[in-house]
Design a protein around this motif. Structure first.
Motif, PDB file in Angstrom:
ATOM      1  N   ASN A 179      35.997  35.253  32.528  1.00 52.01           N
ATOM      2  CA  ASN A 179      36.035  36.689  32.175  1.00 52.01           C
ATOM      3  C   ASN A 179      34.356  36.978  31.745  1.00 52.01           C
ATOM      4  O   ASN A 179      33.914  38.017  32.036  1.00 52.01           O
ATOM      5  CB  ASN A 179      36.516  36.793  30.861  1.00 52.01           C
ATOM      6  CG  ASN A 179      38.124  36.881  31.043  1.00 52.01           C
ATOM      7  OD1 ASN A 179      38.711  37.302  32.225  1.00 52.01           O
ATOM      8  ND2 ASN A 179      38.786  36.467  30.113  1.00 52.01           N
ATOM      9  N   HIS A 181      31.817  35.621  33.250  1.00 50.79           N
ATOM     10  CA  HIS A 181      30.960  35.641  34.397  1.00 50.79           C
ATOM     11  C   HIS A 181      31.847  36.070  35.703  1.00 50.79           C
ATOM     12  O   HIS A 181      32.488  35.199  36.405  1.00 50.79           O
ATOM     13  CB  HIS A 181      30.335  34.317  34.707  1.00 50.79           C
ATOM     14  CG  HIS A 181      29.326  33.722  33.718  1.00 50.79           C
ATOM     15  ND1 HIS A 181      27.937  33.988  33.562  1.00 50.79           N
ATOM     16  CD2 HIS A 181      29.625  32.974  32.483  1.00 50.79           C
ATOM     17  CE1 HIS A 181      27.728  33.348  32.339  1.00 50.79           C
ATOM     18  NE2 HIS A 181      28.385  32.978  31.658  1.00 50.79           N
ATOM     19  N   THR A 182      31.856  37.245  35.940  1.00 52.58           N
ATOM     20  CA  THR A 182      32.704  37.796  36.987  1.00 52.58           C
ATOM     21  C   THR A 182      32.192  37.345  38.320  1.00 52.58           C
ATOM     22  O   THR A 182      33.064  37.589  39.258  1.00 52.58           O
ATOM     23  CB  THR A 182      32.631  39.430  36.837  1.00 52.58           C
ATOM     24  OG1 THR A 182      31.245  39.857  36.918  1.00 52.58           O
ATOM     25  CG2 THR A 182      33.315  39.920  35.514  1.00 52.58           C
ATOM     26  N   ASP A 183      30.940  36.782  38.373  1.00 47.51           N
ATOM     27  CA  ASP A 183      30.465  36.271  39.607  1.00 47.51           C
ATOM     28  C   ASP A 183      30.495  34.881  39.914  1.00 47.51           C
ATOM     29  O   ASP A 183      29.943  34.160  40.648  1.00 47.51           O
ATOM     30  CB  ASP A 183      29.047  36.804  39.994  1.00 47.51           C
ATOM     31  CG  ASP A 183      28.197  36.472  38.620  1.00 47.51           C
ATOM     32  OD1 ASP A 183      28.374  35.816  37.914  1.00 47.51           O
ATOM     33  OD2 ASP A 183      26.874  36.536  39.093  1.00 47.51           O
ATOM     34  N   ALA A 205      43.928  34.559  36.840  1.00 48.31           N
ATOM     35  CA  ALA A 205      42.994  35.533  36.924  1.00 48.31           C
ATOM     36  C   ALA A 205      43.070  36.013  38.407  1.00 48.31           C
ATOM     37  O   ALA A 205      42.265  37.054  38.676  1.00 48.31           O
ATOM     38  CB  ALA A 205      41.558  34.826  36.625  1.00 48.31           C
ATOM     39  N   LYS A 207      42.223  34.491  41.003  1.00 50.03           N
ATOM     40  CA  LYS A 207      40.917  34.443  41.707  1.00 50.03           C
ATOM     41  C   LYS A 207      40.589  32.991  42.533  1.00 50.03           C
ATOM     42  O   LYS A 207      39.621  32.716  42.701  1.00 50.03           O
ATOM     43  CB  LYS A 207      39.667  34.427  40.533  1.00 50.03           C
ATOM     44  CG  LYS A 207      39.398  35.761  40.003  1.00 50.03           C
ATOM     45  CD  LYS A 207      38.019  35.768  39.366  1.00 50.03           C
ATOM     46  CE  LYS A 207      37.862  37.220  39.004  1.00 50.03           C
ATOM     47  NZ  LYS A 207      36.276  37.246  38.327  1.00 50.03           N
TER      48      LYS A 207
END
Length: 296
Positions: A179, A181-183, A205, A207
């Motif tokens: 959350n 560090h979205t990258d 998430a 991801k």
């Protein structure tokens, strides 16, 4: 024989192999350890075992320094002392050998290369460890940092996270860093408890395609995450064989029959015995193609 802690799948698997060897060798085996990640509890147990007059003590230390005086006391009492899975300070502990699962360099480099190659060698990544004092985990981290600097200079390492060998905490830490560090491109979860926690956080998430998560864990624990694509590849060795080898090495040491060189020990081949170390072998890489071949 003492694991770092009882009640987790990895050390349950090691116990299975230890009991197999004990039955073969007619060794009366007590396998016990603390319920939490605590070097202080390990020391208390070792002192009890010294008083009870055991012939051999094999310990997977939670802290290489804190446990060393207790192992030295055991050795002075005439007990054969060895470490397994993680080492104590060899000088101050006086332990006779360390039964090692795989070379530290090979474990650390394998972990870094799996992730580095998968994400193109660039982006943010984080190491999630189990214990701040664990000697083997800290050794792997040193190798990993050096490998990143040498081969993947575009990889940005975030601050290392410590899960205290708690899967729920590993999940929360992983969720929080995702959350924050979205990258984020990668997570190394380097204990058998941390990796399933991190994998669940990445899956929850949504991801799995954006974050490459890898580390060290058991095939049976990680099977669902490999099959659903959350985990592409991860690393370990056979903990059943590690427990088996430890009991054999203890008995051989006690009898003065552990020569240097490559050995066949029980059902295990190509075991390397060197100064102060008995080496199980190279690490294994698990993926969707081979995970079905393993049951531990």
């Amino acid at each position: 024989m003492m694991p770092k802690l009882v009640g987790i799948s990895y050390f349950n698997a090691s116990e299975k192999g230890a009991r197999e060897a004990a039955a073969q060798l007619d060794v009366d085996l007590d396998y016990d350890g603390p319920a939490v990640d605590s070097a202080e509890e390990q020391v208390k147990m070792i002192d009890r075992w010294i008083a009870q007059g055991y012939d051999m003590i094999a310990v997977a230390p939670n802290d290489p320094e804190l446990i060393a005086p207790a192992l030295a006391r055991a050795k002075r009492a005439g007990i054969t002392v060895l470490t397994w899975d993680a080492d104590a300070n060899p000088e101050s502990s006086g332990r006779e050998v360390f039964v090692s699962q795989a070379p530290e360099n090979e474990i650390g480099k394998s972990l870094v290369d799996l992730l580095g190659e998968a994400i193109g060698g660039a982006g943010k990544a984080v190491i999630l460890t189990g214990s701040a004092t664990s000697p083997n985990q800290n050794a792997w981290i040193r190798v990993m940092r050096a490998r990143v600097a040498e081969k993947y200079p575009q990889l940005e390492l975030l601050e290392t996270l410590v899960s205290d060998e708690d899967q729920s905490k590993a999940y929360r830490l992983s969720r929080d860093v995702i959350n924050a560090h979205t990258d984020l491109k990668g997570i190394w979860a380097i204990t058998t408890v941390a990796l399933p926690g991190a994998a669940k956080a990445v899956r929850d998430a949504g991801k799995a395609d954006a974050i490459f998560v890898t580390g060290l864990s058991l095939p049976n624990t990680m099977r669902e995450y490999v099959e659903d694509g959350t985990i592409k590849k991860f690393v370990l060795w056979n903990p059943v064989d590690l427990g088996y080898l430890t009991v054999h090495a203890a008995k051989m040491l006690r009898e003065g029959k552990l020569p240097a060189g490559e050995q066949t020990i029980g059902r295990l081949r190509n075991i390397r015995v060197g100064p102060g170390e008995v080496l199980l072998g190279p690490p294994l890489v698990f993926d969707r193609e081979n995970i079905g071949q393993y049951d531990f």
